[in-house]
Design an enzyme around this catalytic site. Sequence first.
Site, PDB file in Angstrom:
ATOM      1  CG  HIS A 131      95.810  95.087 -42.052  1.00  0.00           C
ATOM      2  ND1 HIS A 131      95.305  93.812 -42.252  1.00  0.00           N
ATOM      3  CD2 HIS A 131      95.800  95.277 -40.698  1.00  0.00           C
ATOM      4  CE1 HIS A 131      95.001  93.274 -41.078  1.00  0.00           C
ATOM      5  NE2 HIS A 131      95.296  94.135 -40.127  1.00  0.00           N
ATOM      6  CD  GLU A 132      96.809  98.289 -38.604  1.00  0.00           C
ATOM      7  OE1 GLU A 132      95.799  98.471 -37.892  1.00  0.00           O
ATOM      8  OE2 GLU A 132      97.461  97.240 -38.564  1.00  0.00           O
ATOM      9  CG  HIS A 135      91.636  96.683 -38.457  1.00  0.00           C
ATOM     10  ND1 HIS A 135      90.866  95.555 -38.267  1.00  0.00           N
ATOM     11  CD2 HIS A 135      92.934  96.256 -38.464  1.00  0.00           C
ATOM     12  CE1 HIS A 135      91.649  94.495 -38.153  1.00  0.00           C
ATOM     13  NE2 HIS A 135      92.901  94.893 -38.277  1.00  0.00           N
ATOM     14  CD  GLU A 209      93.950  91.410 -37.399  1.00  0.00           C
ATOM     15  OE1 GLU A 209      94.823  91.541 -38.283  1.00  0.00           O
ATOM     16  OE2 GLU A 209      93.564  92.356 -36.689  1.00  0.00           O
TER      17      GLU A 209
END
Length: 285
Positions: A131-132, A135, A209
Site C-alpha cells: 500500500h505504501e 502511494h 487512499e
Amino acid sequence: MANRFRTMILLTALTMLIVFLGKLLGGSQGMLIALVLALVMNFGSYWFSDKIVLAMYRAQTVTEQEAPELYRMVRQLAMSAGLPMPKVAIIPSETPNAFATGRNPEKAVVAVTEGILRLLSADELRGVLAHELAHVKNRDILVGTIAAALAGAIMFIADMVRWSALFGGFRGSDEEEGGGLGIVGAMVLSIMAPIAAMLIQMAISRSREYLADETGAMIAQNPLGLAKALEKLAIASQRIPMVEAKPATAHLFIVNPLSGGALLNLFSTHPPIEERIRRLRAMAR
C-alpha cells in the site's frame, strides 16, 4: 480510472475556486501573488518533506543488516511494482501504523512503527508495505502537494478579501455592477471558501487512499492480506493512539493516527476503513 478522474475533478474545483476569488478581488494580480506565495511555501515543504516528517516522528533509517526480513519484503514488493528500492525506516512507537514519503520514487522512504512489526503477520505486513509503495508509484505525495498549494492559495486570497471588506477597500470583481457580491457577500465567501478548500483537499486524500489500496493489493497479489491488516490496525490504533501524531501529517499514514469521534471522522483525510476492507474483499472474490 474512477479514482484518478475524481482526483482530477477535485483539483480542477480547487483551481476554479482560486480563479473565482481572484476575480472577486477585482483582477488577477492579487490572485497571482497569492498563488506564487502558496506554491513557494508548499514547494519547500514538498522538497524537504521526507526529512521533516521522519524527524517529526523520530524515524530512523535502517540497513539490511539491521532489519533483514523487513528489507527483503520491501525489496521484493518494489521489484513487483517496478520501483527503485526505497529507504526503510522504523518509528519508535507502539502504535501500529506506517507511511511513505519522499518527493519522487528515487527519494522515497517507507516507514513503519515498531508496533506494526509486532502486530501483523507476514502476509498482512506485505499488504501494508505494498500500500505504501502504491502511494510512491501513484505519485500521491506530488498530488497532495499540489492540493495543499491550491488550498493554501485559496486561504490566502480569502484573507485578502476579508480584510479588504473590513477596511472598506473591497470593490468586488466588477465596479460597474455595484461591487460584485458586496461587502456582506464578500465576508461570507471569505469564510466559506477556505472551508470548501479544506473539504476538497480531504476528498482528494480519501480518493488517493482507495487508489493505493487497489494498487497495493495488485502489487502484493493478495487483497485479503491488506484487508486483514486494516482490520487489526483499526482496532489497535484506537487502543494505542499515537499521541505524537499531528493533523498536518495524518494523511500520510495508512490508518488515521488521530483519535476522535464523529466530528473528526467527518473531517478525516481517510475514507471509512469498513469501506476500504469491503472493496479489498470484493477484489479478492
